[in-house]
Motif scaffolding. Structure first.
Motif, PDB file in Angstrom:
ATOM      1  N   UNK A   1       0.798  -1.218   0.000  1.00  0.00           N
ATOM      2  CA  UNK A   1       0.000   0.000   0.000  1.00  0.00           C
ATOM      3  C   UNK A   1       0.829   1.266   0.000  1.00  0.00           C
ATOM      4  N   UNK A   2       2.074   1.178  -0.445  1.00  0.00           N
ATOM      5  CA  UNK A   2       2.959   2.334  -0.467  1.00  0.00           C
ATOM      6  C   UNK A   2       3.164   2.832  -1.895  1.00  0.00           C
ATOM      7  N   UNK A   3       3.079   4.142  -2.072  1.00  0.00           N
ATOM      8  CA  UNK A   3       3.462   4.724  -3.351  1.00  0.00           C
ATOM      9  C   UNK A   3       4.983   4.701  -3.435  1.00  0.00           C
ATOM     10  N   UNK A   4       5.510   4.498  -4.630  1.00  0.00           N
ATOM     11  CA  UNK A   4       6.963   4.340  -4.790  1.00  0.00           C
ATOM     12  C   UNK A   4       7.480   5.318  -5.830  1.00  0.00           C
ATOM     13  N   UNK A   5       8.515   6.058  -5.463  1.00  0.00           N
ATOM     14  CA  UNK A   5       9.160   6.984  -6.385  1.00  0.00           C
ATOM     15  C   UNK A   5      10.674   6.788  -6.295  1.00  0.00           C
ATOM     16  N   UNK A   6      11.397   7.394  -7.224  1.00  0.00           N
ATOM     17  CA  UNK A   6      12.859   7.347  -7.179  1.00  0.00           C
ATOM     18  C   UNK A   6      13.433   8.749  -7.349  1.00  0.00           C
ATOM     19  N   UNK A   7      14.560   8.975  -6.726  1.00  0.00           N
ATOM     20  CA  UNK A   7      15.395  10.154  -6.991  1.00  0.00           C
ATOM     21  C   UNK A   7      16.768   9.616  -7.359  1.00  0.00           C
TER      22      UNK A   7
END
Length: 327
Positions: free
Chosen positions: A192-198
């Motif tokens: 249930x976690x949104x996932x992004x990258x930097x």
């Protein structure tokens, strides 16, 4: 004395001389190259674990093995030259840790066996055909188990039950990050976690990348395994604290430098197990036919001092699982 007896006597003498000559032949002394991205001090426990593993298998420095170490001192642009130096030394095997170091060693030689003491996705990096049948000259101990990312993400959810977004710090230059990011994203979504990258592909980009992660609403930072990041441990840990961003790392060194927590493989154990591959190669096995094995020992390390600094409460059930707590 008959000619037959004389011939037999001479044959016996020659046979004895041959046996004596063979007995006097010096034993083979194997030369083992070790290519490391960090410093001798940071890699000390891994170096000793490798030596202990070799001793357990009957190898002794100065007797039947010689160790050639090359440390990049955190300067990844030095790895290529150091790899070439080991090739020029005509080592019998090169031991490496990390995907980028393995790639550099492979670029330096396609004939000398390369034993990996922990790395990311070597298939994605193009170093092996498969974990079961690697082919070529690369084999060893993998760093990622099938559920490695899932376990770290579950740790975030246990520690920060209200978290909705996790952001990964990745290096676009790392050949193994493409597939790894996809795996981590799938694991995050299942929780249930949104996932992004930097992204950061140089040391100077790290502070800005972590600051951007915090500004974009990340509740936690998820560090991808990378040689560059391993050379900037204190910088990354302090940047996360500065931005009050809870971070879960892949190795205990980050926690020692102020990181919140780490869950990862026991690195010395990987080096100890690499000795088993070296032994098999010295006994005639081809690296391309030696199946890579998965890590078996994982450690949770927590820094309670940092938790207090950034306002995170570590649940008792998580704290109880830690093999080490920094207070």
């Amino acid at each position: 004395m008959s000619k037959k007896i004389i011939c037999l006597a001479l044959s016996a003498v020659l046979f004895a001389l041959c046996l004596s000559a063979e007995a006097q032949q010096p034993a083979k002394v194997w030369k083992i190259g070790v290519l490391v991205s960090s410093t001798q001090a940071l890699n000390a426990s891994r170096d000793e674990a490798l030596r202990q593993g070799l001793r357990d298998l009957g190898y002794q420095e100065g007797k039947n093995i010689v160790m050639e170490y090359r440390y990049a001192e955190g300067k990844t642009d030095r790895l290529a030259q150091l790899a070439r130096e080991l090739v020029e030394q005509k080592v019998d095997v090169i031991v490496v840790g990390g995907t980028n170091v393995a790639v550099t060693a492979k670029q330096a030689t396609s004939t000398i066996p390369i034993v990996v003491a922990g790395a990311g996705d070597l298939v994605e990096a193009g170093l092996i055909k498969s974990f079961m049948f690697p082919g070529g000259n690369v084999t060893g101990v993998a760093r990622m188990s099938a559920d490695f990312f899932g376990a770290r993400l579950k740790l975030i959810k246990e520690t920060l039950p209200k978290a909705t977004q996790v952001t990964a710090l990745a290096n676009p230059k790392n050949p193994g990050h493409g597939r790894s990011i996809k795996d981590a994203e799938l694991g995050a979504r299942s929780l249930g976690l949104n996932f992004q990258t930097v992204n950061a592909q140089s040391a100077n980009e790290i502070d800005g990348a972590i600051a951007n992660a915090a500004k974009s609403g990340a509740n936690a930072l998820f560090l991808m395994t990378d040689t560059l990041f391993n050379s900037q441990i204190a910088r990354i840990a302090q940047a996360a604290i500065k931005n009050k961003l809870p971070a879960v790392y892949d190795r205990a060194d980050f926690v020692e430098a102020g990181g919140l927590m780490s869950y990862g493989v026991n690195l010395p154990d990987l080096s100890r197990r690499a000795a088993e591959y070296i032994d098999q190669i010295f006994k005639g096995a081809k690296p391309g036919e030696l199946t890579l094995v998965q890590p078996t020992k994982f450690d949770l390390v927590i820094n309670l001092k940092t938790a207090g600094q950034i306002g995170v409460t570590i649940p008792p059930e998580v704290l109880n699982r830690a093999v080490k707590v920094v207070r």
